[in-house]
Design a protein around this motif. Sequence first.
Motif, short mmCIF file in Angstrom:
data_model
loop_
_atom_site.label_atom_id
_atom_site.label_comp_id
_atom_site.label_asym_id
_atom_site.label_seq_id
_atom_site.Cartn_x
_atom_site.Cartn_y
_atom_site.Cartn_z
N TRP A 186 0.94 -1.20 0.15
CA TRP A 186 0.03 -0.04 0.07
C TRP A 186 0.87 1.35 -0.04
N ARG A 187 2.10 1.26 0.64
CA ARG A 187 2.97 2.39 0.81
C ARG A 187 3.49 2.58 -0.27
N VAL A 219 10.13 1.34 5.56
CA VAL A 219 8.87 0.83 6.14
C VAL A 219 9.31 0.12 7.41
N GLN A 220 10.49 -0.48 7.48
CA GLN A 220 10.75 -1.12 8.52
C GLN A 220 11.15 -0.25 9.93
N HIS A 221 11.37 0.98 9.59
CA HIS A 221 11.52 2.27 10.65
C HIS A 221 10.23 2.19 11.30
N TYR A 222 8.86 1.84 10.78
CA TYR A 222 7.65 1.94 11.26
C TYR A 222 7.20 0.70 11.73
N GLU A 223 7.56 -0.22 11.54
CA GLU A 223 7.12 -1.72 11.92
C GLU A 223 6.80 -1.99 13.32
N ARG A 224 7.54 -1.37 14.26
CA ARG A 224 7.30 -1.73 15.74
C ARG A 224 6.14 -0.99 16.17
N VAL A 225 6.21 0.25 15.97
CA VAL A 225 4.99 1.06 16.39
C VAL A 225 3.85 0.76 15.60
N SER A 226 3.90 0.30 14.24
CA SER A 226 2.66 0.03 13.69
C SER A 226 1.97 -1.30 14.29
N ARG A 227 3.07 -2.22 14.70
CA ARG A 227 2.49 -3.56 15.15
C ARG A 227 1.78 -3.35 16.50
N GLN A 228 2.42 -2.41 17.33
CA GLN A 228 1.87 -1.74 18.55
C GLN A 228 0.44 -1.35 18.37
N ALA A 229 0.55 -0.32 17.26
CA ALA A 229 -1.02 0.33 16.82
C ALA A 229 -2.19 -1.04 16.44
N LEU A 230 -1.59 -1.81 15.98
CA LEU A 230 -2.55 -3.16 15.55
C LEU A 230 -3.04 -3.94 16.79
N ARG A 231 -1.97 -4.00 17.74
CA ARG A 231 -2.49 -4.69 19.08
C ARG A 231 -3.34 -3.85 19.84
N THR A 232 -3.25 -2.62 19.93
CA THR A 232 -3.74 -1.86 20.95
C THR A 232 -4.76 -0.93 20.68
N LEU A 233 -4.96 -0.48 19.32
CA LEU A 233 -5.83 0.77 19.19
C LEU A 233 -7.24 -0.03 18.93
N PRO A 234 -7.66 -1.10 18.63
CA PRO A 234 -9.01 -1.62 18.46
C PRO A 234 -9.58 -1.58 19.82
N ALA A 235 -8.88 -1.70 20.87
CA ALA A 235 -9.59 -1.60 22.17
C ALA A 235 -9.53 -0.21 22.75
N LEU A 236 -8.76 0.82 22.09
CA LEU A 236 -8.82 2.43 22.51
C LEU A 236 -9.55 3.23 21.63
N ALA A 237 -9.76 2.92 20.42
CA ALA A 237 -10.40 3.63 19.38
C ALA A 237 -11.90 3.90 19.78
#
Length: 273
Positions: free
Chosen positions: A213-214, A240-258
């Motif tokens: 997508w990017r 894109v690897q610079h973004y991977e760690r925080v992206s995976r954290q977003a995928l883990r956490t944001l479904p419960a926070l949004a």
Amino acid sequence: MGTPAQQPRPGFPHTLVQEALACARALPQAVPVWGLSALQGTGKSTFAAQLAQAAQDAGLPAAVLSLDDFYLTGDARRTLARQVHPLLETRGPPGTHDLPLALATLDALGAGEPVKLPRFDKLADERVPESQWPTLDAPARLVIFEGWCLGTPAQEPGELALPINTLEREEDPDGTWRTFCNDALARDYPALWNTCHALWFIQPPGFANVLAWRWQAEQQLQAAHPGRTGMSWPQLERFVQHYERVSRQALRTLPALADRVVRVDAQRRLLAD
């Protein structure tokens, strides 16, 4: 892996945009900030533009801000690279944003003041000169704030020990860079996240979709500016690897926070709730 074929990138359904507009209009603040978090290439800029147009059509003047427009200048990032870690020259991860500028811009919008809206030139990898920033003269009644990691919390320190990709393994073996970014995310970013009065999250199937997508977004950016050069496929793979760690954290956490989760498939089509 070869470069993927480009896919059509339609907008989001009218019904979803109207749902977002209804959410924004129901917020009690005089100038609400409606936040949209989505990983790279997921369609957040498209959605934000659609919502802004819908708001305008409804007589609600809207200002659109992107977290991307608040990247530090090249000079500031090069200073961080010398003083802390070379990987901090690359824009994007926590610690590479001008947070005082972001907060000041949002404060001015909330106060109904005339404000210049910062812009960042991704092909040049540099902030657009302030003299070229668009000025919002009429007060906005809605701020649409979108960003790739908007609302994402920091990881626990113990989660940083193991590298998660080639970039971290080869270029950050002792964890200095990822610790700096995570510390910044924990310390500095909550104040910015808290400016959002509502937060929606576009949830892709997984991080694996982000690279294709990017790449599509990069091709569209270059097509819109013929004669200018952007990233090649190998450069983008590393980027894109610079973004991977925080992206995976977003995928883990944001479904419960949004406040609202919008799920899409690999073609960015809406999935049923």
